[in-house]
Design a protein around this motif. Structure first.
Motif, short mmCIF file in Angstrom:
data_model
loop_
_atom_site.label_atom_id
_atom_site.label_comp_id
_atom_site.label_asym_id
_atom_site.label_seq_id
_atom_site.Cartn_x
_atom_site.Cartn_y
_atom_site.Cartn_z
N GLU A 155 0.84 -1.20 0.00
CA GLU A 155 0.00 0.00 0.00
C GLU A 155 0.87 1.25 0.00
OE1 GLU A 155 -3.25 0.75 -0.33
OE2 GLU A 155 -3.40 -1.34 -0.95
N GLN A 156 1.91 1.24 0.83
CA GLN A 156 2.83 2.37 0.86
C GLN A 156 3.62 2.47 -0.44
OE1 GLN A 156 5.17 2.69 4.49
NE2 GLN A 156 3.58 1.62 5.66
N PHE A 157 3.94 1.32 -1.02
CA PHE A 157 4.61 1.30 -2.32
C PHE A 157 3.77 2.02 -3.36
CE2 PHE A 157 4.95 -0.66 -6.51
CZ PHE A 157 6.31 -0.68 -6.76
N HIS A 158 2.48 1.70 -3.40
CA HIS A 158 1.59 2.32 -4.38
C HIS A 158 1.39 3.81 -4.11
CE1 HIS A 158 0.90 -1.49 -6.18
NE2 HIS A 158 0.17 -2.00 -5.19
N ARG A 159 1.33 4.17 -2.84
CA ARG A 159 1.18 5.59 -2.51
C ARG A 159 2.39 6.39 -2.96
NH1 ARG A 159 -1.41 3.81 2.37
NH2 ARG A 159 0.51 4.06 3.59
N LEU A 160 3.58 5.80 -2.82
CA LEU A 160 4.79 6.48 -3.29
C LEU A 160 4.77 6.64 -4.80
CD1 LEU A 160 7.54 4.76 -1.12
CD2 LEU A 160 7.13 7.22 -1.24
N LEU A 161 4.28 5.63 -5.50
CA LEU A 161 4.17 5.68 -6.95
C LEU A 161 3.24 6.81 -7.37
CD1 LEU A 161 5.33 4.05 -9.33
CD2 LEU A 161 3.27 2.65 -9.25
N ASP A 162 2.12 6.93 -6.68
CA ASP A 162 1.18 8.01 -6.96
C ASP A 162 1.80 9.37 -6.65
OD1 ASP A 162 -0.67 6.11 -7.69
OD2 ASP A 162 -1.68 6.08 -5.74
#
Length: 486
Positions: free
Chosen positions: A283-290
């Motif tokens: 989830e944090q990985f995806h938030r960083l991507l965003d």
């Protein structure tokens, strides 16, 4: 329209749209808790240039007089100069080797008439560093420091940050940690700012000793930390922590960076995303991507590599193909590394068919597989117990000039053992030695373990004897004692 078609239709839109869709396709909650070794190649690609550089860019010799061609003969003046330096370095190393009771190496060095220069000191210290092994590490540390002190006392010579870093690396290899830290203090006292290279040497050493957090705190607070060529010192710290896989410490450093108001750049995002993925925090990985997209950063080759690994490990071959096509459209030609990363992820997901497809697709796009790529595919076949295909690919890579490395040989030996072909496995060990590829401890351990489990204890003992006779890993032979007791 299904999800894959939707991905393909929108992937050419704005990067923010790409982020949303790639996030959807990267989601594979079934692997949230895992730490994936397949990410190693991505981390290595991020740190390769840094790890391969032994010297600070600011102090590497610049081309000058010695680059001009000599008017007579075929050798440049620089070549003659370098050959002379290497000859003198060899003489110094011979003198140092004789040091001991009844022979004063420092006096012999002073009487040798050799003129000390920066390049000579570098060559001697590199020679000592190359010769460090388990048996002679204490002596190497003493000889290295003796030469370091002697050379620093010579007229018209002053040590540089590079020479300090080299003697620090010798101490690190020899596990003389207190001496290494004293050199850091001496270096600062003599007016040399601690650089990203200094930090890298220390953190790679102290990470194993459990002192990583203290080292990081010291460097973050240090006003003498010269962070060239990085945007700021935090990136240098994060870069080094990634090399030694200190993922939780990477999180902590990133938090300190944010608290002090330092904005991340593309390198920061890539490193933090690797750490988050390694820790299973998708989830944090995806938030960083965003966040990266909202901050105006477009993905670079490393970002795409990370995404391809996530898609491969999540068994999303169609989404990965769309991503490869998108890369081409936005001006990034996928490299062998990208295909290898993807195939490695798909292999770990158990999708051999997709691995074979992308291996062929890579070649069709003009990317020729290297030894790492071949090894990934061979591993995929062996895991799937398709031993004949693995052997065929192994033979092909040799015909095409890609020499197997120790990892290739290890997986082939494992494959032969799995197939019960122990004679061929032992022949493979001899073959790799004949080709100049030295077996590491993992290779010996693989062969001995399979032989023992198959009840072939005499053959296992013979491999151990062979290892000892070769002078390999004598300090690790105790690991095999249980085989001797069987």
């Amino acid at each position: 329209m299904n999800s894959v078609a939707l991905f393909g239709a929108r992937i050419v839109n704005k990067f923010t749209c790409f982020l949303v869709i790639s996030r959807k396709f990267c989601d594979h909650s079934g692997h949230v808790g895992e730490v994936h070794d397949g990410l190693n190649c991505i981390e290595e690609s991020l740190t390769k240039e840094w790890e391969s550089s032994d010297f600070d860019s600011a102090t590497v010799e610049k081309p000058g007089f010695y680059d001009h061609e000599c008017s007579e003969g075929h050798f440049s003046v620089r070549r003659i100069f370098v050959d002379n330096v290497k000859f003198d370095a060899g003489r110094i190393l011979e003198i140092l080797q004789r040091d001991g009771p009844g022979f004063d190496a420092k006096l012999a060095l002073s009487e040798s008439g050799i003129r000390v220069s920066g390049i000579l000191v570098r060559e001697v210290l590199l020679g000592i560093l190359r010769n460090v092994d388990y048996a002679n590490k204490t002596r190497c540390a003493k000889l290295g420091y003796k030469f370091f002190v002697w050379s620093g006392q010579q007229e018209n010579f002053r040590h540089t940050a590079n020479t300090y870093h080299l003697i620090m690396k010798i101490f690190a290899e020899c596990e003389e940690f207190k001496a290494m830290w004293r050199l850091v203090d001496e270096m600062i006292e003599n007016g040399f700012p601690t650089t990203a290279r200094t930090f890298n040497i220390l953190i790679c050493t102290c990470g194993e000793a459990g002192l990583a957090r203290k080292v990081v705190e010291r460097f973050i607070k240090s006003k003498t930390f010269n962070y060239r060529p990085f945007k700021h010192s935090y990136n240098a710290v994060l870069y080094s922590l990634l090399a030694i896989k200190q993922y939780r410490l990477i999180e902590w450093v990133y938090q300190q960076m944010s608290d002090e108001g330092h904005p991340p750049d593309i390198l920061t995002y890539n490193i933090i995303m690797c750490a988050k993925y390694r820790l299973g925090k998708l989830e944090q990985f995806h938030r960083l991507l965003d966040e990266m997209g909202r901050s105006g950063f477009s993905p670079d080759l490393h970002t795409y590599n990370i995404l391809l690994h996530v898609l491969g490990k999540g068994d999303k071959p169609l989404a990965a193909l769309n991503l490869l096509n998108h890369m081409k459209e936005v001006g990034f030609d996928p490299r062998v590394l990208h295909f290898t990363t993807l195939m490695d992820g798909l292999s770990r997901a158990g999708n051999l068919e997709a691995c074979q497809y992308f291996f062929d697709e890579m070649i069709n796009r003009g990317c020729m597989p290297d030894v790492v790529c071949y090894t990934v595919m061979i591993t995929s076949y062996i895991v799937a117990e398709e031993f004949e295909k693995a052997q065929g690919l192994f033979d092909e890579m040799i015909v095409k000039g890609q020499l197997p490395n120790v990892f290739t040989y290890n997986i082939m030996i494992r494959g032969f053992c799995m197939a019960g072909k122990f004679d061929k496995a032992r022949s493979m060990l001899k073959e790799m030695e004949s080709r100049g590829c030295n077996p590491n401890f993992l290779v010996y351990n693989t062969l001995v373990s399979y032989l023992r489990n198959a009840g072939k204890l005499s053959e296992a003992h013979e491999v151990i004897r062979h290892m000892v006779e070769k002078g390999k890993y004598a300090h690790l032979v105790s690991k095999f004692r249980r085989y001797r007791r069987c």
